[in-house]
Design a protein around this motif. Structure first.
Motif, mmCIF file in Angstrom:
data_model
loop_
_atom_site.group_PDB
_atom_site.id
_atom_site.type_symbol
_atom_site.label_atom_id
_atom_site.label_comp_id
_atom_site.label_asym_id
_atom_site.label_seq_id
_atom_site.Cartn_x
_atom_site.Cartn_y
_atom_site.Cartn_z
ATOM 1 N N SER A 96 0.285 -0.803 0.142
ATOM 2 C CA SER A 96 0.067 0.001 -0.202
ATOM 3 C C SER A 96 0.508 1.595 -0.401
ATOM 4 O O SER A 96 2.160 1.667 0.210
ATOM 5 C CB SER A 96 -0.786 0.195 0.977
ATOM 6 O OG SER A 96 -0.278 0.020 2.691
ATOM 7 N N GLY A 97 0.513 2.202 -0.494
ATOM 8 C CA GLY A 97 0.773 3.230 -0.463
ATOM 9 C C GLY A 97 0.328 4.528 -1.699
ATOM 10 O O GLY A 97 -0.480 3.833 -2.066
ATOM 11 N N ARG A 98 1.587 5.929 -1.453
ATOM 12 C CA ARG A 98 1.144 6.861 -2.756
ATOM 13 C C ARG A 98 1.909 6.914 -4.094
ATOM 14 O O ARG A 98 3.530 6.678 -3.857
ATOM 15 C CB ARG A 98 1.338 7.151 -1.854
ATOM 16 C CG ARG A 98 0.591 9.484 -3.274
ATOM 17 C CD ARG A 98 0.547 10.312 -1.893
ATOM 18 N NE ARG A 98 -0.602 10.524 -0.151
ATOM 19 C CZ ARG A 98 -1.305 10.848 -0.175
ATOM 20 N NH1 ARG A 98 -1.606 11.273 -1.636
ATOM 21 N NH2 ARG A 98 -2.111 10.652 0.648
ATOM 22 N N THR A 105 -2.192 12.633 -8.385
ATOM 23 C CA THR A 105 -1.716 11.496 -7.387
ATOM 24 C C THR A 105 -2.983 10.713 -6.674
ATOM 25 O O THR A 105 -3.869 10.625 -6.924
ATOM 26 C CB THR A 105 -1.516 12.211 -6.404
ATOM 27 O OG1 THR A 105 -0.008 13.449 -6.674
ATOM 28 C CG2 THR A 105 -1.363 11.497 -4.917
ATOM 29 N N GLU A 107 -3.689 6.138 -4.350
ATOM 30 C CA GLU A 107 -3.402 5.374 -3.880
ATOM 31 C C GLU A 107 -3.027 4.448 -3.730
ATOM 32 O O GLU A 107 -4.496 4.172 -4.279
ATOM 33 C CB GLU A 107 -3.657 5.796 -2.451
ATOM 34 C CG GLU A 107 -3.119 7.250 -1.525
ATOM 35 C CD GLU A 107 -4.079 7.150 -0.082
ATOM 36 O OE1 GLU A 107 -4.492 6.267 0.532
ATOM 37 O OE2 GLU A 107 -4.114 8.154 0.299
ATOM 38 N N TYR A 146 -12.112 3.942 -3.067
ATOM 39 C CA TYR A 146 -11.411 2.881 -3.199
ATOM 40 C C TYR A 146 -12.299 2.448 -4.685
ATOM 41 O O TYR A 146 -13.160 1.977 -4.915
ATOM 42 C CB TYR A 146 -11.263 1.710 -2.339
ATOM 43 C CG TYR A 146 -10.571 2.065 -1.205
ATOM 44 C CD1 TYR A 146 -8.730 1.662 -1.741
ATOM 45 C CD2 TYR A 146 -10.412 2.457 -0.141
ATOM 46 C CE1 TYR A 146 -7.348 2.359 -0.559
ATOM 47 C CE2 TYR A 146 -9.770 2.509 0.840
ATOM 48 C CZ TYR A 146 -7.964 3.103 0.561
ATOM 49 O OH TYR A 146 -7.549 2.823 1.495
ATOM 50 N N THR A 163 3.105 -2.300 -6.480
ATOM 51 C CA THR A 163 2.193 -3.105 -4.931
ATOM 52 C C THR A 163 3.181 -4.140 -4.638
ATOM 53 O O THR A 163 3.148 -5.072 -3.954
ATOM 54 C CB THR A 163 1.270 -3.666 -5.010
ATOM 55 O OG1 THR A 163 0.494 -4.141 -5.720
ATOM 56 C CG2 THR A 163 0.105 -1.885 -4.983
#
Length: 256
Positions: A96-98, A105, A107, A146, A163
């Protein structure tokens, strides 16, 4: 004129003065020589990999990468003319992350094979070539929600790559050219030894001299980005979002 006899005590002191002075000078010189500092050993108190050849240092670092269960990867990555800013936490079964690319931008969250993308309304509006009122309303509904990316979506493979711990590290940590040892350095306060490819033109890898020899920083060849690697084997939570937080986009996702 009769010369007075020399005082025997004075004569004795004079005779003694010369060897005593020489002795004192010898002690002083010896003392100065004995106190000269030895060169500091840069590998003292380390894990010892700095004493190895460049090739063996890289090999040990890659062995630790292969055995690791988690890592945090952050920095910038240039691929196919695009620059990506990353801040990802990765595990063997997901991550997970950005990610930031240009003005976009978003996620990412992947739990095993299920991939989710979350972004603001502006990102979703940019998915339409000529956004109208309906697009703005739809983007508002997707804002900060999401979206599950179907495995059949063309962007799934590219997005899931951000990922995938094994895939991403293999692609990022690639040196080119003959290996050589560089300078001793520090990365976020941790002592490290640098391994260079092609004298530095093929990338550089900074390997930890404290604890296990994990890679700490990688500069890619051709100014293609600088990546930091932290939180090795540090566990973090990874679970699918709640159903109420997931919506269906229903169209092809374009992330550039």
């Amino acid at each position: 004129m009769t010369a007075h006899p020399r005082n025997p005590v004075t004569a004795l002191r004079t005779r003694r003065a010369v060897p005593v002075a020489v002795l004192l000078l010898g002690v002083a010189a010896g003392g100065l020589t004995g106190c000269s500092e030895e060169p500091e050993d840069p590998d003292a108190g380390t894990n010892g990999v700095g004493r190895l050849t460049a090739g063996k240092i890289e090999k040990k670092a890659r062995q630790e990468v292969g055995a690791a269960q988690a890592v945090r990867l952050s920095g910038n990555l240039v691929s196919k003319g695009r620059t990506y800013e990353l801040d990802m936490r990765l595990r063997k079964d997901g991550g997970s992350g950005r990610v930031t690319s240009g003005s976009s931008t978003f996620e990412l969250l992947r739990v095993e094979k299920d991939l989710y993308l979350k972004a603001g309304a502006e990102f979703w509006k940019s998915q339409s070539k000529n956004p109208g009122t309906a697009d703005s309303e739809a983007a508002g509904k997707l804002d900060d929600k999401y979206v599950k990316v179907p495995a059949t979506d063309p962007s799934y493979q590219r997005l899931s790559g951000f990922t995938d711990m094994g895939l991403l590290l293999d692609g990022v940590l690639a040196l080119h050219g003959d290996r050589s040892k560089g300078d001793y350095t520090e990365v976020d306060g941790v002592r490290a030894i640098r391994v260079a490819g092609g004298g530095g033109t093929g990338g550089t890898l900074d390997v930890a001299l404290e604890g296990k020899p994990y890679p700490l920083r990688f500069r890619r060849a051709g100014d293609a980005g600088v990546i930091r690697l932290t939180d090795w084997n540090k566990e973090f939570g990874l679970k699918a979002p709640e159903k109420d937080d997931v919506v269906d986009y229903g169209q092809k996702i374009n992330t550039g």
